[in-house]
Design an enzyme around this catalytic site. Structure first.
Site, short mmCIF file in Angstrom:
data_model
loop_
_atom_site.label_atom_id
_atom_site.label_comp_id
_atom_site.label_asym_id
_atom_site.label_seq_id
_atom_site.Cartn_x
_atom_site.Cartn_y
_atom_site.Cartn_z
N PRO A 1 0.81 -1.22 0.00
CA PRO A 1 0.00 0.00 0.00
C PRO A 1 0.85 1.28 0.00
O PRO A 1 0.52 2.25 -0.68
CB PRO A 1 -0.82 -0.11 1.29
CG PRO A 1 -0.88 -1.59 1.57
CD PRO A 1 0.44 -2.13 1.10
N TYR A 2 1.94 1.26 0.75
CA TYR A 2 2.83 2.42 0.81
C TYR A 2 3.46 2.69 -0.55
O TYR A 2 3.46 3.81 -1.05
CB TYR A 2 3.90 2.18 1.87
CG TYR A 2 4.88 3.30 2.06
CD1 TYR A 2 4.47 4.53 2.56
CD2 TYR A 2 6.22 3.14 1.76
CE1 TYR A 2 5.37 5.56 2.75
CE2 TYR A 2 7.14 4.16 1.95
CZ TYR A 2 6.70 5.37 2.45
OH TYR A 2 7.60 6.39 2.64
N ILE A 3 3.96 1.63 -1.19
CA ILE A 3 4.57 1.76 -2.51
C ILE A 3 3.54 2.22 -3.53
O ILE A 3 3.83 3.08 -4.38
CB ILE A 3 5.25 0.43 -2.93
CG1 ILE A 3 6.50 0.19 -2.07
CG2 ILE A 3 5.59 0.43 -4.41
CD1 ILE A 3 7.12 -1.18 -2.25
#
Length: 117
Positions: A24-26
């Site tokens: 999700p962060y990427i």
């Protein structure tokens, strides 16, 4: 924004490493990088630059949170410079892009990470 303006977004060098459990962060930061390229084109002719800085591991409170001393040491050694970045390292890149010397840099992602990725 007036002509000569600068937009500097923040991304992450984790995109280039594709660590498990960072999906999700990427994905969110990949969106930032895509927006930088599109916005640079959308602002064509207005003399406004749009770039992103993608730090690697930086010695901040957020970076240290939840990591063991062993993990921190290991992550510190991933970059060829064998150290964590310092907040000033990233601030200097942002200042360059925001200043007059960065006026010919546009639509780029600068991976300020000591060679981490």
């Amino acid at each position: 924004m007036q002509a000569g303006g600068r937009i500097v977004a923040l991304s992450t060098s984790v995109i280039a490493k594709s660590f498990p459990q960072y999906g999700p962060y990427i994905a969110a930061k990949a969106g930032v990088e895509g927006l930088v390229r599109v916005l640079a084109n959308e602002l064509r002719g207005r003399n406004i630059t749009v770039n992103a800085v993608a730090p690697g591991p930086v010695a901040t409170e957020l970076f240290f949170e939840g990591k063991s001393e062993e993990q921190i040491t290991q992550l510190s050694k991933l970059a060829p410079l064998e150290r964590l970045g310092q907040p000033e390292d990233i601030a200097n890149v942002v200042a360059f892009l925001a200043g007059s010397d960065g006026g010919w840099i546009n639509g780029q992602v600068v991976r300020a990470n000591g060679g981490f990725a």
